[in-house]
Scaffold this motif. Structure first.
Motif, PDB file in Angstrom:
ATOM      1  N   LEU A  32       0.835  -1.201   0.000  1.00 47.77           N
ATOM      2  CA  LEU A  32       0.000   0.000   0.000  1.00 47.77           C
ATOM      3  C   LEU A  32       0.867   1.248   0.000  1.00 47.77           C
ATOM      4  CD1 LEU A  32       0.198   1.076   3.215  1.00 47.77           C
ATOM      5  CD2 LEU A  32      -1.227  -0.939   3.527  1.00 47.77           C
ATOM      6  N   ASP A  33       0.251   2.365  -0.364  1.00 46.58           N
ATOM      7  CA  ASP A  33       0.893   3.680  -0.293  1.00 46.58           C
ATOM      8  C   ASP A  33       0.061   4.577   0.612  1.00 46.58           C
ATOM      9  OD1 ASP A  33       2.872   2.899  -2.045  1.00 46.58           O
ATOM     10  OD2 ASP A  33       1.923   3.788  -3.813  1.00 46.58           O
ATOM     11  N   ILE A  34       0.751   5.420   1.380  1.00 52.11           N
ATOM     12  CA  ILE A  34       0.099   6.338   2.306  1.00 52.11           C
ATOM     13  C   ILE A  34       0.215   7.764   1.772  1.00 52.11           C
ATOM     14  CG2 ILE A  34       0.089   7.260   4.665  1.00 52.11           C
ATOM     15  CD1 ILE A  34      -0.612   4.341   4.641  1.00 52.11           C
ATOM     16  N   ASN A  35      -0.895   8.467   1.742  1.00 49.38           N
ATOM     17  CA  ASN A  35      -0.911   9.878   1.356  1.00 49.38           C
ATOM     18  C   ASN A  35      -0.272  10.711   2.468  1.00 49.38           C
ATOM     19  OD1 ASN A  35      -1.764  12.626   0.973  1.00 49.38           O
ATOM     20  ND2 ASN A  35      -3.399  11.895  -0.367  1.00 49.38           N
ATOM     21  N   VAL A  36       0.711  11.549   2.104  1.00 49.66           N
ATOM     22  CA  VAL A  36       1.406  12.356   3.116  1.00 49.66           C
ATOM     23  C   VAL A  36       1.154  13.850   2.933  1.00 49.66           C
ATOM     24  CG1 VAL A  36       3.191  10.609   3.446  1.00 49.66           C
ATOM     25  CG2 VAL A  36       3.555  12.438   1.773  1.00 49.66           C
ATOM     26  N   ASP A  37       0.154  14.212   2.149  1.00 48.21           N
ATOM     27  CA  ASP A  37      -0.168  15.634   1.963  1.00 48.21           C
ATOM     28  C   ASP A  37      -0.384  16.295   3.318  1.00 48.21           C
ATOM     29  OD1 ASP A  37      -0.045  15.183  -0.719  1.00 48.21           O
ATOM     30  OD2 ASP A  37      -2.208  15.278  -1.080  1.00 48.21           O
ATOM     31  N   GLY A  38       0.273  17.425   3.552  1.00 47.98           N
ATOM     32  CA  GLY A  38       0.115  18.159   4.802  1.00 47.98           C
ATOM     33  C   GLY A  38       0.993  17.668   5.926  1.00 47.98           C
ATOM     34  N   MET A  39       1.723  16.573   5.712  1.00 48.02           N
ATOM     35  CA  MET A  39       2.619  16.062   6.760  1.00 48.02           C
ATOM     36  C   MET A  39       3.978  16.764   6.678  1.00 48.02           C
ATOM     37  SD  MET A  39       2.290  11.910   6.974  1.00 48.02           S
ATOM     38  CE  MET A  39       0.731  11.056   7.170  1.00 48.02           C
ATOM     39  N   SER A  40       4.534  17.083   7.814  1.00 51.20           N
ATOM     40  CA  SER A  40       5.895  17.599   7.861  1.00 51.20           C
ATOM     41  C   SER A  40       6.863  16.444   7.646  1.00 51.20           C
ATOM     42  CB  SER A  40       6.172  18.256   9.207  1.00 51.20           C
ATOM     43  OG  SER A  40       6.133  17.289  10.247  1.00 51.20           O
ATOM     44  N   ALA A  41       8.136  16.764   7.404  1.00 56.89           N
ATOM     45  CA  ALA A  41       9.144  15.715   7.249  1.00 56.89           C
ATOM     46  C   ALA A  41       9.228  14.858   8.509  1.00 56.89           C
ATOM     47  CB  ALA A  41      10.495  16.336   6.934  1.00 56.89           C
ATOM     48  N   THR A  42       9.097  15.516   9.657  1.00 52.84           N
ATOM     49  CA  THR A  42       9.158  14.790  10.924  1.00 52.84           C
ATOM     50  C   THR A  42       7.997  13.819  11.064  1.00 52.84           C
ATOM     51  OG1 THR A  42      10.280  16.639  12.017  1.00 52.84           O
ATOM     52  CG2 THR A  42       9.166  15.044  13.439  1.00 52.84           C
ATOM     53  N   THR A  43       6.790  14.262  10.659  1.00 52.58           N
ATOM     54  CA  THR A  43       5.607  13.397  10.758  1.00 52.58           C
ATOM     55  C   THR A  43       5.694  12.242   9.775  1.00 52.58           C
ATOM     56  OG1 THR A  43       4.250  15.273  11.461  1.00 52.58           O
ATOM     57  CG2 THR A  43       3.091  13.329  10.672  1.00 52.58           C
ATOM     58  N   ARG A  44       6.221  12.500   8.568  1.00 55.34           N
ATOM     59  CA  ARG A  44       6.386  11.421   7.596  1.00 55.34           C
ATOM     60  C   ARG A  44       7.294  10.329   8.151  1.00 55.34           C
ATOM     61  NH1 ARG A  44       6.907  15.784   3.441  1.00 55.34           N
ATOM     62  NH2 ARG A  44       9.187  15.531   3.566  1.00 55.34           N
ATOM     63  N   THR A  45       8.383  10.755   8.759  1.00 54.02           N
ATOM     64  CA  THR A  45       9.317   9.782   9.339  1.00 54.02           C
ATOM     65  C   THR A  45       8.677   9.024  10.497  1.00 54.02           C
ATOM     66  OG1 THR A  45      11.228  11.135   8.721  1.00 54.02           O
ATOM     67  CG2 THR A  45      11.561   9.504  10.455  1.00 54.02           C
ATOM     68  N   ALA A  46       7.909   9.742  11.317  1.00 50.63           N
ATOM     69  CA  ALA A  46       7.227   9.101  12.447  1.00 50.63           C
ATOM     70  C   ALA A  46       6.209   8.073  11.953  1.00 50.63           C
ATOM     71  CB  ALA A  46       6.539  10.150  13.314  1.00 50.63           C
ATOM     72  N   ALA A  47       5.528   8.393  10.852  1.00 44.39           N
ATOM     73  CA  ALA A  47       4.553   7.456  10.288  1.00 44.39           C
ATOM     74  C   ALA A  47       5.252   6.210   9.761  1.00 44.39           C
ATOM     75  CB  ALA A  47       3.763   8.132   9.177  1.00 44.39           C
ATOM     76  N   ALA A  48       6.373   6.396   9.079  1.00 41.49           N
ATOM     77  CA  ALA A  48       7.127   5.238   8.584  1.00 41.49           C
ATOM     78  C   ALA A  48       7.617   4.380   9.742  1.00 41.49           C
ATOM     79  CB  ALA A  48       8.305   5.712   7.731  1.00 41.49           C
ATOM     80  N   ARG A  49       8.031   5.033  10.830  1.00 39.14           N
ATOM     81  CA  ARG A  49       8.497   4.294  12.004  1.00 39.14           C
ATOM     82  C   ARG A  49       7.352   3.472  12.608  1.00 39.14           C
ATOM     83  NH1 ARG A  49      10.452   8.158  14.479  1.00 39.14           N
ATOM     84  NH2 ARG A  49      12.672   7.787  14.042  1.00 39.14           N
ATOM     85  N   ALA A  50       6.179   4.069  12.744  1.00 43.99           N
ATOM     86  CA  ALA A  50       5.031   3.356  13.311  1.00 43.99           C
ATOM     87  C   ALA A  50       4.658   2.148  12.445  1.00 43.99           C
ATOM     88  CB  ALA A  50       3.839   4.297  13.452  1.00 43.99           C
ATOM     89  N   LEU A  51       4.719   2.325  11.134  1.00 45.13           N
ATOM     90  CA  LEU A  51       4.424   1.219  10.225  1.00 45.13           C
ATOM     91  C   LEU A  51       5.455   0.098  10.375  1.00 45.13           C
ATOM     92  CD1 LEU A  51       3.482   3.394   7.125  1.00 45.13           C
ATOM     93  CD2 LEU A  51       1.924   1.811   8.290  1.00 45.13           C
ATOM     94  N   ARG A  52       6.709   0.467  10.528  1.00 40.42           N
ATOM     95  CA  ARG A  52       7.753  -0.536  10.730  1.00 40.42           C
ATOM     96  C   ARG A  52       7.566  -1.261  12.064  1.00 40.42           C
ATOM     97  NH1 ARG A  52      13.627   1.333   8.283  1.00 40.42           N
ATOM     98  NH2 ARG A  52      12.911   1.571   6.121  1.00 40.42           N
ATOM     99  N   GLN A  53       7.150  -0.526  13.067  1.00 43.35           N
ATOM    100  CA  GLN A  53       6.974  -1.129  14.386  1.00 43.35           C
ATOM    101  C   GLN A  53       5.981  -2.281  14.372  1.00 43.35           C
ATOM    102  OE1 GLN A  53       6.624   2.964  16.468  1.00 43.35           O
ATOM    103  NE2 GLN A  53       7.128   1.558  18.130  1.00 43.35           N
TER     104      GLN A  53
END
Length: 277
Positions: free
Chosen positions: A186-207
C-alpha cells in the motif's frame, strides 16, 4: 446384567482403543514441525541474499518443506539445504500449480492450504499465516491482516493514515512495477505532513510489521508518499516479496538497491509485534 466375560471384553476393547489412540498421537508427535512464519520469512529474504546464509530460525522448517518437494520430484537433492532461495521458490510455485492454483496462489510463497497439503504424513504446521479476506479502505482494497496492522500503526502514531494506493491492484499504477498486484502492499498519502511526521509514520508502520519507506519525487515518477509492504503476507506479488527481503538486508526496496533510508528499528513481523506488545 453384564456377564463377567462381557465386562472383560469391554475392558479389553477400552484398552485397545487407548493403545490405538496413543499410537496415533505418538505418530503425529513424531512428525517434524514446520514453523510457517519462519518458512515464509525465509522465502522472502533468501532469494535476495548475495550468499547462501540461512535465515535464523528457519533451517529445520525449510528443510522439511524441501524434502517434501524432493519427494514429489520437484526439487533436486542438492537444493535440499535449508535455504529457501530462487530454486526452492520455483519448485514450490510448481507444486502450487500442480494443485491447480494460479496467480497469487502460485507465487512460490507457502500458503496455509498448500503447506498443509504438502505436509500430509510428513510434517505438521505451526504458526499458521493467513492474510484474511479482502476489505475496502479509503476506496482501495486491502486484506484484514493489513487492515489490522494499519489500525495499530495509527494508534501508535496518534493520527489517521489515508491510503493513496491499496493492494490487489494489478496494472493500476505503472510506476509501482507490479508491487501492488498482490496483498500487503500500500501507499500512504502524506499531503500536509511535515518531514518529521512522515518519518514518524514510517516508524510506526515498521513497528507493527511493515517494510516501509518515505518515497520522494527525486526517487521516481511519483509524488511524496510512504510505501509499505506487510511482511509475511502470503498474497504478496513477487516484487513485494523482493522488497521485504531487501528491507531485512538493509536496502531501500528500490531497483537502485541503495542502503535503507528509513528510521532504523528492530525488524519484526505483525505476529512478533502481537506477541511482544
Amino acid at each position: 446384567m453384564k456377564t463377567r466375560s462381557g465386562t472383560a471384553a469391554l475392558a479389553a476393547f477400552a484398552v485397545l482403543g487407548c493403545l490405538t489412540l496413543s499410537t496415533t498421537q505418538a505418530s503425529a508427535a513424531a512428525l517434524p514441525v514446520v514453523d510457517m512464519e519462519a518458512t515464509v520469512l525465509a522465502a522472502q529474504i533468501d532469494p535476495r541474499r548475495a550468499d547462501d546464509t540461512l535465515t535464523p530460525g528457519a533451517k529445520d522448517s525449510v528443510l522439511a518443506v524441501e524434502r517434501a518437494l524432493q519427494a514429489r520430484n520437484l526439487l533436486d537433492a542438492r537444493w535440499v539445504d535449508g535455504y529457501f532461495g530462487t530454486t526452492t521458490i520455483t519448485a514450490y510455485a510448481a507444486y502450487q500449480r500442480s494443485l491447480g492454483y494460479t496467480g497469487l496462489a502460485a507465487n512460490g510463497l507457502p500458503g496455509a492450504s498448500s503447506l498443509a497439503t504438502l505436509g500430509q504424513n510428513r510434517f505438521t504446521v505451526s504458526h499458521v499465516l493467513k492474510p484474511g479476506s479482502k476489505v475496502q479502505r479509503d476506496g482501495y482494497v486491502v486484506n484484514t491482516r493489513t487492515q489490522a496492522m494499519l489500525t495499530e500503526a495509527e494508534r501508535l502514531l496518534g493520527r489517521r493514515l489515508v491510503l493513496s494506493q491499496g493492494s490487489y491492484n494489478p496494472g493500476g499504477d505503472p510506476t509501482s512495477a507490479g508491487t501492488h498486484d498482490g496483498g500487503g502492499a500500500l501507499d500512504i498519502n502524506v499531503d500536509g505532513m511535515s518531514a518529521t511526521t512522515r518519518t514518524a509514520a514510517a516508524r510506526a508502520l515498521r513497528q507493527v510489521g511493515f517494510a516501509a519507506w518515505v518515497r520522494s519525487p527525486s526517487q521516481g515518477d511519483w509524488p511524496w508518499h510512504i510505501h509499505a509492504v506487510a511482511i509475511n503476507d502470503t498474497d504478496q506479488a513477487t516484487q513485494a516479496q523482493n522488497q521485504v527481503g531487501d528491507y531485512y538486508l538493509g536496502f531501500n526496496g528500490l531497483a537502485n538497491h541503495r542502503p535503507d533510508d528509513g528510521p532504523r528499528i528492530p525488524i519484526r513481523t505483525w505476529e512478533d509485534y502481537q506477541r511482544t506488545s
